[in-house]
Scaffold this motif. Structure first.
Motif, PDB file in Angstrom:
ATOM      1  N   TYR A   1     -54.523   4.481 -12.339  1.00 44.62           N
ATOM      2  CA  TYR A   1     -55.362   3.532 -13.082  1.00 44.62           C
ATOM      3  C   TYR A   1     -55.903   4.176 -14.353  1.00 44.62           C
ATOM      4  O   TYR A   1     -55.995   3.525 -15.402  1.00 44.62           O
ATOM      5  CB  TYR A   1     -56.510   3.031 -12.205  1.00 44.62           C
ATOM      6  N   TYR A   2     -56.233   5.468 -14.272  1.00 43.57           N
ATOM      7  CA  TYR A   2     -56.701   6.201 -15.456  1.00 43.57           C
ATOM      8  C   TYR A   2     -55.608   6.219 -16.526  1.00 43.57           C
ATOM      9  O   TYR A   2     -55.872   5.970 -17.712  1.00 43.57           O
ATOM     10  CB  TYR A   2     -57.086   7.627 -15.079  1.00 43.57           C
ATOM     11  N   ILE A   3     -54.370   6.501 -16.120  1.00 44.34           N
ATOM     12  CA  ILE A   3     -53.251   6.521 -17.068  1.00 44.34           C
ATOM     13  C   ILE A   3     -53.074   5.147 -17.699  1.00 44.34           C
ATOM     14  O   ILE A   3     -52.870   5.023 -18.919  1.00 44.34           O
ATOM     15  CB  ILE A   3     -51.943   6.955 -16.374  1.00 44.34           C
TER      16      ILE A   3
ATOM     17  N   VAL B   1     -52.034  14.062 -18.633  1.00 47.07           N
ATOM     18  CA  VAL B   1     -51.058  13.035 -18.255  1.00 47.07           C
ATOM     19  C   VAL B   1     -49.637  13.559 -18.467  1.00 47.07           C
ATOM     20  O   VAL B   1     -48.742  13.325 -17.643  1.00 47.07           O
ATOM     21  CB  VAL B   1     -51.285  11.748 -19.064  1.00 47.07           C
ATOM     22  N   ILE B   2     -49.424  14.299 -19.552  1.00 44.69           N
ATOM     23  CA  ILE B   2     -48.089  14.832 -19.853  1.00 44.69           C
ATOM     24  C   ILE B   2     -47.666  15.864 -18.801  1.00 44.69           C
ATOM     25  O   ILE B   2     -46.461  16.075 -18.585  1.00 44.69           O
ATOM     26  CB  ILE B   2     -48.061  15.453 -21.263  1.00 44.69           C
ATOM     27  N   LEU B   3     -48.619  16.479 -18.123  1.00 47.37           N
ATOM     28  CA  LEU B   3     -48.264  17.439 -17.068  1.00 47.37           C
ATOM     29  C   LEU B   3     -47.510  16.771 -15.925  1.00 47.37           C
ATOM     30  O   LEU B   3     -46.889  17.458 -15.106  1.00 47.37           O
ATOM     31  CB  LEU B   3     -49.523  18.132 -16.532  1.00 47.37           C
ATOM     32  N   GLN B   4     -47.544  15.442 -15.881  1.00 48.62           N
ATOM     33  CA  GLN B   4     -46.749  14.732 -14.874  1.00 48.62           C
ATOM     34  C   GLN B   4     -45.250  14.850 -15.150  1.00 48.62           C
ATOM     35  O   GLN B   4     -44.424  14.506 -14.294  1.00 48.62           O
ATOM     36  CB  GLN B   4     -47.147  13.254 -14.844  1.00 48.62           C
ATOM     37  N   LEU B   5     -44.904  15.337 -16.349  1.00 45.38           N
ATOM     38  CA  LEU B   5     -43.498  15.512 -16.700  1.00 45.38           C
ATOM     39  C   LEU B   5     -42.974  16.896 -16.325  1.00 45.38           C
ATOM     40  O   LEU B   5     -41.811  17.203 -16.628  1.00 45.38           O
ATOM     41  CB  LEU B   5     -43.301  15.291 -18.211  1.00 45.38           C
TER      42      LEU B   5
ATOM     43  N   ILE C   1     -44.713   7.396 -17.789  1.00 47.24           N
ATOM     44  CA  ILE C   1     -45.341   8.135 -16.683  1.00 47.24           C
ATOM     45  C   ILE C   1     -46.054   7.172 -15.739  1.00 47.24           C
ATOM     46  O   ILE C   1     -46.001   7.331 -14.512  1.00 47.24           O
ATOM     47  CB  ILE C   1     -46.320   9.191 -17.233  1.00 47.24           C
ATOM     48  N   PHE C   2     -46.692   6.154 -16.303  1.00 49.54           N
ATOM     49  CA  PHE C   2     -47.416   5.187 -15.468  1.00 49.54           C
ATOM     50  C   PHE C   2     -46.473   4.439 -14.534  1.00 49.54           C
ATOM     51  O   PHE C   2     -46.705   4.372 -13.320  1.00 49.54           O
ATOM     52  CB  PHE C   2     -48.179   4.195 -16.350  1.00 49.54           C
ATOM     53  N   ILE C   3     -45.386   3.875 -15.082  1.00 49.90           N
ATOM     54  CA  ILE C   3     -44.519   3.070 -14.217  1.00 49.90           C
ATOM     55  C   ILE C   3     -43.675   3.950 -13.285  1.00 49.90           C
ATOM     56  O   ILE C   3     -43.333   3.522 -12.179  1.00 49.90           O
ATOM     57  CB  ILE C   3     -43.620   2.106 -15.024  1.00 49.90           C
ATOM     58  N   LEU C   4     -43.364   5.180 -13.713  1.00 48.44           N
ATOM     59  CA  LEU C   4     -42.662   6.096 -12.814  1.00 48.44           C
ATOM     60  C   LEU C   4     -43.560   6.452 -11.633  1.00 48.44           C
ATOM     61  O   LEU C   4     -43.128   6.442 -10.472  1.00 48.44           O
ATOM     62  CB  LEU C   4     -42.237   7.357 -13.562  1.00 48.44           C
ATOM     63  N   GLY C   5     -44.835   6.763 -11.939  1.00 51.47           N
ATOM     64  CA  GLY C   5     -45.790   7.064 -10.876  1.00 51.47           C
ATOM     65  C   GLY C   5     -46.047   5.861  -9.990  1.00 51.47           C
ATOM     66  O   GLY C   5     -46.153   5.988  -8.764  1.00 51.47           O
ATOM     67  N   LEU C   6     -46.119   4.680 -10.596  1.00 48.28           N
ATOM     68  CA  LEU C   6     -46.362   3.464  -9.813  1.00 48.28           C
ATOM     69  C   LEU C   6     -45.176   3.162  -8.899  1.00 48.28           C
ATOM     70  O   LEU C   6     -45.362   2.728  -7.750  1.00 48.28           O
ATOM     71  CB  LEU C   6     -46.608   2.284 -10.770  1.00 48.28           C
TER      72      LEU C   6
END
Length: 367
Positions: free
Chosen positions: A99-101, A206-210, A294-299
Protein backbone atom coordinates in the motif's frame (compact mmCIF):
# COMPACT_ATOMS: atom_id res chain seq x y z
CA UNK A 1 14.14 -23.33 -6.48
CA UNK A 2 12.02 -22.38 -3.48
CA UNK A 3 8.35 -21.70 -3.86
CA UNK A 4 8.69 -17.96 -3.27
CA UNK A 5 11.86 -17.43 -5.28
CA UNK A 6 11.42 -14.85 -8.01
CA UNK A 7 12.00 -16.06 -11.53
CA UNK A 8 12.96 -12.94 -13.51
CA UNK A 9 10.21 -12.24 -16.03
CA UNK A 10 11.28 -13.47 -19.44
CA UNK A 11 14.73 -14.23 -18.06
CA UNK A 12 15.23 -10.55 -17.24
CA UNK A 13 18.30 -9.37 -15.39
CA UNK A 14 19.62 -5.88 -14.73
CA UNK A 15 23.20 -4.83 -14.05
CA UNK A 16 24.41 -3.19 -10.86
CA UNK A 17 24.89 0.04 -12.83
CA UNK A 18 21.28 -0.03 -14.06
CA UNK A 19 20.16 -0.73 -10.49
CA UNK A 20 22.16 2.27 -9.24
CA UNK A 21 20.79 4.51 -11.97
CA UNK A 22 17.24 3.61 -10.97
CA UNK A 23 18.03 4.48 -7.34
CA UNK A 24 19.20 7.93 -8.39
CA UNK A 25 16.43 8.61 -10.89
CA UNK A 26 13.50 7.90 -8.61
CA UNK A 27 14.68 10.62 -6.20
CA UNK A 28 16.29 13.26 -8.42
CA UNK A 29 13.58 13.15 -11.11
CA UNK A 30 11.02 14.75 -8.79
CA UNK A 31 12.91 15.96 -5.71
CA UNK A 32 14.93 18.68 -7.44
CA UNK A 33 11.73 19.96 -9.07
CA UNK A 34 9.67 20.40 -5.87
CA UNK A 35 11.90 19.88 -2.83
CA UNK A 36 13.81 23.22 -2.66
CA UNK A 37 10.55 25.07 -1.93
CA UNK A 38 9.49 22.54 0.73
CA UNK A 39 12.84 22.58 2.53
CA UNK A 40 13.18 26.37 2.38
CA UNK A 41 9.86 26.76 4.20
CA UNK A 42 11.23 24.69 7.09
CA UNK A 43 14.98 25.42 7.14
CA UNK A 44 15.35 28.68 5.23
CA UNK A 45 19.01 29.66 4.70
CA UNK A 46 20.15 26.46 6.45
CA UNK A 47 18.55 24.14 3.88
CA UNK A 48 21.99 22.94 2.78
CA UNK A 49 22.51 21.60 6.31
CA UNK A 50 19.16 19.80 6.05
CA UNK A 51 20.42 18.01 2.93
CA UNK A 52 23.54 16.78 4.74
CA UNK A 53 21.62 15.58 7.80
CA UNK A 54 18.84 14.05 5.71
CA UNK A 55 21.29 12.19 3.50
CA UNK A 56 23.16 10.71 6.48
CA UNK A 57 19.91 9.62 8.16
CA UNK A 58 18.70 8.11 4.88
CA UNK A 59 21.90 6.08 4.44
CA UNK A 60 21.31 4.57 7.90
CA UNK A 61 17.62 3.82 7.23
CA UNK A 62 18.25 2.33 3.78
CA UNK A 63 21.03 0.12 5.13
CA UNK A 64 18.69 -1.27 7.81
CA UNK A 65 16.31 -2.36 5.07
CA UNK A 66 19.22 -3.55 2.92
CA UNK A 67 20.47 -5.79 5.73
CA UNK A 68 17.05 -7.41 5.80
CA UNK A 69 16.69 -7.67 2.01
CA UNK A 70 20.11 -9.27 1.53
CA UNK A 71 19.16 -12.03 3.93
CA UNK A 72 16.61 -13.05 1.28
CA UNK A 73 18.25 -11.95 -2.00
CA UNK A 74 15.88 -13.95 -4.21
CA UNK A 75 12.65 -12.77 -2.61
CA UNK A 76 10.52 -9.64 -2.28
CA UNK A 77 9.32 -8.13 0.98
CA UNK A 78 5.89 -9.73 0.57
CA UNK A 79 7.65 -13.12 0.49
CA UNK A 80 10.15 -12.92 3.30
CA UNK A 81 7.79 -11.10 5.65
CA UNK A 82 5.78 -14.36 5.67
CA UNK A 83 8.97 -16.38 6.24
CA UNK A 84 9.79 -14.25 9.28
CA UNK A 85 6.38 -13.62 10.85
CA UNK A 86 4.33 -16.54 9.55
CA UNK A 87 1.57 -16.23 7.00
CA UNK A 88 -1.12 -14.17 8.80
CA UNK A 89 1.16 -11.44 10.20
CA UNK A 90 3.50 -11.68 7.22
CA UNK A 91 0.64 -11.08 4.81
CA UNK A 92 -0.41 -8.07 6.88
CA UNK A 93 3.11 -6.60 6.81
CA UNK A 94 3.38 -7.28 3.08
CA UNK A 95 0.03 -5.62 2.45
CA UNK A 96 1.06 -2.51 4.40
CA UNK A 97 4.28 -2.29 2.39
CA UNK A 98 2.47 -2.73 -0.95
CA UNK A 99 0.00 0.00 0.00
CA UNK A 100 2.93 2.33 0.73
CA UNK A 101 4.36 1.65 -2.75
CA UNK A 102 0.94 2.30 -4.27
CA UNK A 103 0.55 5.60 -2.41
CA UNK A 104 3.93 7.02 -3.45
CA UNK A 105 3.27 5.88 -7.02
CA UNK A 106 0.01 7.85 -6.92
CA UNK A 107 1.89 10.88 -5.52
CA UNK A 108 4.47 10.65 -8.32
CA UNK A 109 1.71 10.33 -10.93
CA UNK A 110 -0.25 13.27 -9.54
CA UNK A 111 2.94 15.36 -9.31
CA UNK A 112 3.75 14.65 -12.94
CA UNK A 113 0.24 15.70 -13.90
CA UNK A 114 0.70 18.97 -12.00
CA UNK A 115 4.02 19.58 -13.79
CA UNK A 116 2.25 19.17 -17.13
CA UNK A 117 -0.41 21.66 -16.07
CA UNK A 118 1.99 24.31 -14.80
CA UNK A 119 4.75 23.98 -17.40
CA UNK A 120 2.76 23.20 -20.55
CA UNK A 121 -1.01 23.73 -20.58
CA UNK A 122 -2.86 24.96 -17.45
CA UNK A 123 -6.24 24.83 -19.21
CA UNK A 124 -6.18 21.08 -19.91
CA UNK A 125 -7.92 18.85 -17.30
CA UNK A 126 -5.33 16.97 -15.25
CA UNK A 127 -7.20 13.73 -15.96
CA UNK A 128 -6.05 13.91 -19.59
CA UNK A 129 -2.41 14.02 -18.54
CA UNK A 130 -2.76 11.29 -15.92
CA UNK A 131 -4.56 8.85 -18.24
CA UNK A 132 -2.00 9.45 -21.00
CA UNK A 133 0.92 8.89 -18.62
CA UNK A 134 -0.51 5.67 -17.18
CA UNK A 135 -1.22 4.26 -20.64
CA UNK A 136 2.45 4.78 -21.52
CA UNK A 137 3.53 3.41 -18.13
CA UNK A 138 1.40 0.29 -18.63
CA UNK A 139 3.08 -0.29 -21.99
CA UNK A 140 6.56 0.11 -20.47
CA UNK A 141 5.74 -2.19 -17.55
CA UNK A 142 4.46 -4.83 -19.96
CA UNK A 143 7.88 -4.78 -21.62
CA UNK A 144 9.56 -5.48 -18.25
CA UNK A 145 12.07 -3.95 -15.88
CA UNK A 146 15.01 -4.50 -18.22
CA UNK A 147 13.46 -2.23 -20.84
CA UNK A 148 12.72 0.46 -18.24
CA UNK A 149 16.30 0.23 -16.96
CA UNK A 150 17.78 0.62 -20.44
CA UNK A 151 15.65 3.69 -21.09
CA UNK A 152 16.85 5.13 -17.80
CA UNK A 153 20.49 4.57 -18.80
CA UNK A 154 19.94 7.30 -21.41
CA UNK A 155 17.74 9.66 -19.39
CA UNK A 156 19.68 9.82 -16.11
CA UNK A 157 23.06 10.94 -17.55
CA UNK A 158 21.22 13.47 -19.71
CA UNK A 159 19.30 14.76 -16.69
CA UNK A 160 22.45 15.04 -14.57
CA UNK A 161 24.23 16.85 -17.40
CA UNK A 162 21.37 19.34 -17.62
CA UNK A 163 21.36 19.87 -13.85
CA UNK A 164 25.10 20.57 -13.85
CA UNK A 165 24.87 22.80 -16.95
CA UNK A 166 22.05 24.94 -15.51
CA UNK A 167 23.98 25.32 -12.27
CA UNK A 168 27.10 26.42 -14.16
CA UNK A 169 25.13 28.92 -16.27
CA UNK A 170 23.56 30.48 -13.18
CA UNK A 171 26.64 30.22 -10.97
CA UNK A 172 27.84 33.81 -11.47
CA UNK A 173 24.40 35.04 -10.39
CA UNK A 174 24.39 33.07 -7.14
CA UNK A 175 24.60 35.06 -3.93
CA UNK A 176 25.90 32.80 -1.18
CA UNK A 177 25.17 35.49 1.40
CA UNK A 178 21.61 34.14 1.28
CA UNK A 179 22.97 31.19 3.28
CA UNK A 180 24.27 33.46 6.05
CA UNK A 181 24.27 33.62 9.02
CA UNK A 182 24.60 29.87 9.56
CA UNK A 183 22.27 28.37 12.19
CA UNK A 184 21.00 31.84 13.17
CA UNK A 185 17.69 30.27 14.26
CA UNK A 186 19.33 27.21 15.85
CA UNK A 187 19.49 23.58 14.79
CA UNK A 188 15.74 22.88 14.90
CA UNK A 189 14.83 24.35 11.45
CA UNK A 190 17.52 22.30 9.62
CA UNK A 191 16.35 19.20 11.49
CA UNK A 192 12.78 19.84 10.36
CA UNK A 193 14.04 20.27 6.81
CA UNK A 194 16.04 17.05 7.03
CA UNK A 195 12.83 15.12 7.74
CA UNK A 196 11.55 16.14 4.31
CA UNK A 197 14.87 15.23 2.70
CA UNK A 198 15.03 11.73 4.18
CA UNK A 199 11.36 11.09 3.33
CA UNK A 200 12.24 11.63 -0.33
CA UNK A 201 15.53 9.71 -0.30
CA UNK A 202 14.20 6.63 1.47
CA UNK A 203 11.87 6.04 -1.47
CA UNK A 204 14.94 4.23 -2.82
CA UNK A 205 13.94 1.37 -0.52
CA UNK A 206 11.23 0.50 -3.04
CA UNK A 207 13.94 -0.12 -5.66
CA UNK A 208 15.55 -2.65 -3.29
CA UNK A 209 12.67 -4.92 -4.26
CA UNK A 210 14.55 -5.37 -7.55
CA UNK A 211 17.50 -7.08 -5.84
CA UNK A 212 16.36 -10.51 -7.17
CA UNK A 213 16.81 -9.13 -10.70
CA UNK A 214 20.37 -7.81 -10.15
CA UNK A 215 22.99 -10.01 -11.80
CA UNK A 216 25.83 -9.30 -9.32
CA UNK A 217 24.45 -9.14 -5.80
CA UNK A 218 27.89 -8.84 -4.16
CA UNK A 219 28.17 -5.24 -5.35
CA UNK A 220 24.72 -4.14 -4.25
CA UNK A 221 25.70 -2.71 -0.85
CA UNK A 222 28.51 -0.52 -2.19
CA UNK A 223 26.41 0.61 -5.18
CA UNK A 224 23.54 1.65 -2.89
CA UNK A 225 25.84 3.72 -0.66
CA UNK A 226 27.50 5.45 -3.62
CA UNK A 227 24.09 6.14 -5.18
CA UNK A 228 22.78 7.72 -1.98
CA UNK A 229 25.84 9.99 -1.74
CA UNK A 230 25.32 11.08 -5.37
CA UNK A 231 21.64 11.72 -4.61
CA UNK A 232 22.69 13.90 -1.67
CA UNK A 233 25.04 15.85 -3.95
CA UNK A 234 22.26 16.26 -6.51
CA UNK A 235 19.88 17.59 -3.87
CA UNK A 236 22.58 19.97 -2.67
CA UNK A 237 22.79 21.37 -6.20
CA UNK A 238 19.02 21.78 -6.13
CA UNK A 239 19.28 23.79 -2.90
CA UNK A 240 21.53 26.27 -4.75
CA UNK A 241 18.28 27.73 -6.06
CA UNK A 242 18.11 29.54 -2.71
CA UNK A 243 21.37 31.35 -3.56
CA UNK A 244 19.59 32.77 -6.63
CA UNK A 245 16.13 33.62 -5.30
CA UNK A 246 16.70 33.80 -1.53
CA UNK A 247 13.65 33.47 0.69
CA UNK A 248 11.41 33.83 -2.39
CA UNK A 249 12.24 30.19 -3.20
CA UNK A 250 9.61 28.98 -0.73
CA UNK A 251 6.85 30.74 -2.70
CA UNK A 252 7.55 28.85 -5.95
CA UNK A 253 5.52 25.79 -6.88
CA UNK A 254 8.19 24.54 -9.30
CA UNK A 255 11.44 26.24 -8.21
CA UNK A 256 13.49 24.14 -10.63
CA UNK A 257 11.51 25.55 -13.57
CA UNK A 258 12.22 29.10 -12.38
CA UNK A 259 15.91 28.19 -12.02
CA UNK A 260 15.99 26.94 -15.63
CA UNK A 261 14.14 29.97 -16.97
CA UNK A 262 16.61 32.30 -15.27
CA UNK A 263 19.57 30.76 -17.13
CA UNK A 264 20.81 32.64 -20.18
CA UNK A 265 21.09 30.29 -23.16
CA UNK A 266 21.51 33.03 -25.73
CA UNK A 267 19.23 34.38 -28.44
CA UNK A 268 19.35 31.19 -30.50
CA UNK A 269 17.93 28.95 -27.77
CA UNK A 270 14.44 30.20 -27.02
CA UNK A 271 11.98 27.89 -25.27
CA UNK A 272 14.74 25.57 -24.11
CA UNK A 273 13.21 25.53 -20.62
CA UNK A 274 10.38 23.36 -21.96
CA UNK A 275 12.91 21.00 -23.57
CA UNK A 276 14.77 20.66 -20.28
CA UNK A 277 11.55 20.05 -18.36
CA UNK A 278 10.75 17.32 -20.88
CA UNK A 279 13.90 15.46 -19.84
CA UNK A 280 12.92 15.73 -16.16
CA UNK A 281 9.43 14.54 -17.08
CA UNK A 282 11.09 11.53 -18.73
CA UNK A 283 12.80 10.81 -15.41
CA UNK A 284 9.48 11.06 -13.58
CA UNK A 285 8.00 8.66 -16.14
CA UNK A 286 10.77 6.14 -15.33
CA UNK A 287 10.03 6.55 -11.62
CA UNK A 288 6.32 5.86 -12.05
CA UNK A 289 7.03 2.93 -14.39
CA UNK A 290 9.45 1.14 -12.07
CA UNK A 291 7.27 1.79 -8.99
CA UNK A 292 4.20 0.47 -10.81
CA UNK A 293 6.16 -2.58 -11.97
CA UNK A 294 7.27 -3.34 -8.40
CA UNK A 295 3.76 -2.76 -7.06
CA UNK A 296 1.96 -5.12 -9.43
CA UNK A 297 4.75 -7.73 -9.26
CA UNK A 298 4.50 -7.67 -5.46
CA UNK A 299 0.71 -7.73 -5.61
CA UNK A 300 0.77 -10.73 -7.95
CA UNK A 301 2.94 -12.62 -5.46
CA UNK A 302 0.78 -11.42 -2.57
CA UNK A 303 -2.35 -12.80 -4.31
CA UNK A 304 -0.54 -15.87 -5.72
CA UNK A 305 -1.23 -14.82 -9.31
CA UNK A 306 1.10 -16.50 -11.77
CA UNK A 307 1.80 -13.55 -14.10
CA UNK A 308 2.07 -9.94 -12.99
CA UNK A 309 0.92 -8.88 -16.47
CA UNK A 310 -2.61 -9.97 -15.58
CA UNK A 311 -2.70 -7.04 -13.13
CA UNK A 312 -1.43 -4.29 -15.43
CA UNK A 313 -4.87 -3.18 -16.65
CA UNK A 314 -6.76 -3.34 -13.31
CA UNK A 315 -3.75 -1.87 -11.53
CA UNK A 316 -3.54 0.93 -14.08
CA UNK A 317 -7.24 1.75 -13.68
CA UNK A 318 -6.80 1.81 -9.90
CA UNK A 319 -3.74 4.07 -10.20
CA UNK A 320 -5.54 6.51 -12.51
CA UNK A 321 -8.58 6.69 -10.24
CA UNK A 322 -6.66 7.16 -7.01
CA UNK A 323 -4.23 9.68 -8.52
CA UNK A 324 -7.14 11.89 -9.57
CA UNK A 325 -9.00 11.74 -6.23
CA UNK A 326 -5.85 11.78 -4.07
CA UNK A 327 -5.99 15.56 -3.76
CA UNK A 328 -8.21 18.34 -5.07
CA UNK A 329 -5.28 20.58 -5.99
CA UNK A 330 -1.53 20.90 -5.73
CA UNK A 331 -1.73 22.62 -2.33
CA UNK A 332 -3.40 19.56 -0.76
CA UNK A 333 -0.75 17.35 -2.36
CA UNK A 334 2.04 19.55 -0.97
CA UNK A 335 0.48 19.37 2.49
CA UNK A 336 0.51 15.57 2.38
CA UNK A 337 4.10 15.47 1.12
CA UNK A 338 5.30 17.96 3.74
CA UNK A 339 3.46 16.88 6.88
CA UNK A 340 2.15 13.31 6.51
CA UNK A 341 4.41 11.42 4.13
CA UNK A 342 7.67 11.79 6.17
CA UNK A 343 6.24 10.07 9.26
CA UNK A 344 4.21 7.56 7.26
CA UNK A 345 7.37 6.58 5.37
CA UNK A 346 9.41 6.17 8.55
CA UNK A 347 6.85 3.80 10.03
CA UNK A 348 6.57 1.61 6.93
CA UNK A 349 10.11 1.48 5.54
CA UNK A 350 12.13 1.85 8.75
CA UNK A 351 10.30 0.77 11.90
CA UNK A 352 8.54 -2.23 10.34
CA UNK A 353 11.68 -3.59 8.57
CA UNK A 354 13.72 -2.93 11.71
CA UNK A 355 11.30 -5.11 13.67
CA UNK A 356 11.47 -7.84 11.02
CA UNK A 357 15.27 -7.69 10.99
CA UNK A 358 15.34 -8.08 14.78
CA UNK A 359 12.92 -11.05 14.69
CA UNK A 360 14.81 -12.68 11.81
CA UNK A 361 18.15 -12.33 13.63
CA UNK A 362 16.65 -13.62 16.86
CA UNK A 363 15.11 -16.65 15.14
CA UNK A 364 18.43 -17.50 13.52
CA UNK A 365 20.23 -17.38 16.88
CA UNK A 366 17.63 -19.56 18.56
CA UNK A 367 17.66 -22.21 15.83
Amino acid sequence: MTKNKITPVGGEKISVLQFSFLLMTIVLATADVFLPAFVTREAGRDSWISVIIGTIISIIIVNVFLNLALKYPDKMFVDYSCDILGKPLGKLAGGVFLYYIFIITCIATRSLGEIFLIAFNPKTPIAIFIVTVILLVAYAVGKGVETISRMNEILLPLGLLILISITVLNFKELNFNYFLPILYDGIVPPLRGSILIQAWIIETIVILQLIPFVNDKKKIRSSVTVSLVIIGAGLQMGVLIIALFGSATKSFILPALEFVRYANFGENFRGIDITIMSVWIGGAFVKISVFFFIFILGLARFLNIKSYKDLIIPGGVLLITYSMVFSRNIMEEMYFISFIKPFYSLCVVFLMPLLLLFISTLKKKLM
